[in-house]
Design an enzyme around this catalytic site. Structure first.
Site, PDB file in Angstrom:
ATOM      1  N   ASP A  79       0.806  -1.218   0.000  1.00 22.84           N
ATOM      2  CA  ASP A  79       0.000   0.000   0.000  1.00 22.84           C
ATOM      3  C   ASP A  79       0.835   1.263   0.000  1.00 22.84           C
ATOM      4  O   ASP A  79       2.021   1.260   0.348  1.00 22.84           O
ATOM      5  CB  ASP A  79      -0.937   0.010   1.217  1.00 22.84           C
ATOM      6  CG  ASP A  79      -0.196   0.019   2.549  1.00 22.84           C
ATOM      7  OD1 ASP A  79       0.811  -0.705   2.679  1.00 22.84           O
ATOM      8  OD2 ASP A  79      -0.628   0.749   3.466  1.00 22.84           O
ATOM      9  N   GLU A 174       0.323  -1.449   5.543  1.00 23.34           N
ATOM     10  CA  GLU A 174       1.345  -0.982   6.483  1.00 23.34           C
ATOM     11  C   GLU A 174       1.103   0.463   6.882  1.00 23.34           C
ATOM     12  O   GLU A 174       1.317   0.847   8.035  1.00 23.34           O
ATOM     13  CB  GLU A 174       2.733  -1.117   5.845  1.00 23.34           C
ATOM     14  CG  GLU A 174       3.893  -0.816   6.794  1.00 23.34           C
ATOM     15  CD  GLU A 174       4.351   0.632   6.810  1.00 23.34           C
ATOM     16  OE1 GLU A 174       5.185   0.990   7.653  1.00 23.34           O
ATOM     17  OE2 GLU A 174       3.857   1.432   5.968  1.00 23.34           O
TER      18      GLU A 174
END
Length: 406
Positions: A79, A174
């Site tokens: 991400d 994350e």
């Protein structure tokens, strides 16, 4: 395919995470990217490839030696930050940067200036990958992914480099603190690992903040302002009173190194109800606990003046991985030696933030953090020097070689 080729391909995927969806992965673009990577890894001939419904992608490069060698891992996250759009990223390579201003977007007068970002001058003469000023770039952490896969391809192409079994892992979310939550450490099966998620070239980190989030809710009472005397309780005003009770200088903009802080990240409210959201950070565990107690103390003070007005919820996010790394410091020593061997000066320093490696270390997978090369993460001024990505790739290869050689 070079590390640059891979990176420019990967940033096309919109993988912003979103903490409000309560899903894993939190956004569909992350799974789309994971499936693309899964296909790439299968085409490379890797083994033990798995992609679960939560977007965790694992794969193996088998050992090419019969000698017993520890299994090591390399991890990066799928991400990008929700702080700025990662959709329709339009990267550009500035060749042999001359040390001047870089115009990212002339129409909107968006300029990357060394007067504002002096670290630019460290990369004079190098090729830099920048944005068009409308999105973030995504080097955090697509540079890490590109480096890991390129390093694995290099090891495949050079069987003369002995290495043990290498596991790679790419995880979602994350950036919203959930990357390690559903990471199956036992299935991953490594003795230790490295996250490729640091900043500028040479960074090596095995200390990070202890982290918590606090939400302080203030209940008010709305009355017509013309008749409000001794009746109205304005939650916005009380919330402001609470905010200014915290130490003025213990904020991100006034701290560095090992100094912790309180960071007000959100204010939402009206007269009836206001919610302040803070993140609490400190490297020292005792000071971290005291910071949480201080917020609770200030909430009680508010309630002494305005009974029942304030309530507080504090949730720990992650802890300093140092206590889990120090018993196995050889894994840091290997990374330092690998950097030195490929011509990189190690910069061992604490992370003023957190990585998936912190949570993974507490789950039983010691996991220091190595540079991926990018700078100015989470915004339109993000950039990554090409030589930094190339050096990160070299470090991965050299770590694999050193572990087998030992």
């Amino acid at each position: 395919m070079t590390v640059v080729d891979r990176f420019l391909q990967y940033v096309k995927f919109d993988t912003q995470s979103d903490e409000l969806t309560n899903l894993t992965p939190s956004t569909p673009g992350q799974m789309e990217f994971a499936r693309h990577l899964e296909a790439e890894l299968r085409a490379m001939g890797l083994t033990e490839i798995s992609l679960d419904s939560n977007g965790y992608l694992f794969a193996t490069l088998p050992a090419n030696t019969d000698r017993p060698v520890p299994t090591i891992g390399f991890i990066a996250h799928l991400d990008t930050s929700p702080d700025m759009s990662g959709r329709h990223v339009s990267p550009r390579i500035v060749q042999q940067y001359d040390g001047g201003d870089i115009v990212l977007n002339a129409a909107d007068d968006i300029v990357l200036r060394p007067s504002e970002f002096p670290e630019l001058l460290h990369y004079k003469g190098q090729d830099l990958i920048v944005t068009d000023g409308k999105t973030l770039l995504g080097a955090d952490d697509k540079a890490g992914i590109a480096e890991i896969i390129t390093a694995i391809a290099h090891l495949q192409a050079h069987p003369e480099i002995e290495h043990g079994k290498i596991r790679i892992g790419f995880n979602p979310d994350e950036e919203i603190g959930q990357g390690a939550h559903k990471f199956d450490v036992e299935m991953f099966g490594a003795d230790w690992a490295y996250t490729m998620d640091g900043g500028e070239v040479g960074e090596l980190e095995y200390e990070n903040f202890n982290a918590a989030v606090a939400r302080v809710t203030f209940k008010g009472r709305n009355v017509h302002p013309g008749y409000a005397k001794h009746k109205m309780l304005n939650s916005l005003r009380v919330a402001n009173q609470f905010a200014i009770m915290l130490p003025r200088w213990e904020t991100p903009e006034h701290t560095e190194g090992y100094e912790g802080f309180y960071h007000l990240v959100s204010i939402k409210g009206d007269v009836e109800e206001t919610v302040l959201t803070y993140i609490i950070r400190d490297h020292d565990r005792d000071r971290f606990e005291r910071r949480k107690k201080e917020l609770e103390h200030l909430a009680r003070k508010i309630n002494n003046e305005f009974p029942g007005c304030a309530s507080i919820e504090i949730k720990d996010q992650y802890f300093n991985m140092r206590e889990k790394i120090e018993p196995v410091m050889h894994i840091v020593d290997v990374a330092i030696k690998a950097m030195e061997n490929v011509g990189v000066t190690p910069k061992v320093q604490p992370i003023r933030g957190g990585t998936d490696g912190a949570q993974l270390s507490f789950k039983g997978l010691p996991c220091p953090n190595i540079f991926a090369g990018g700078l100015n993460f989470h915004g339109r001024y993000e950039f990554v020097p090409v030589p930094s990505m190339e050096k990160a790739t070299d470090v991965i290869v050299e770590i694999a070689r050193l572990v087998a050689a030992k």
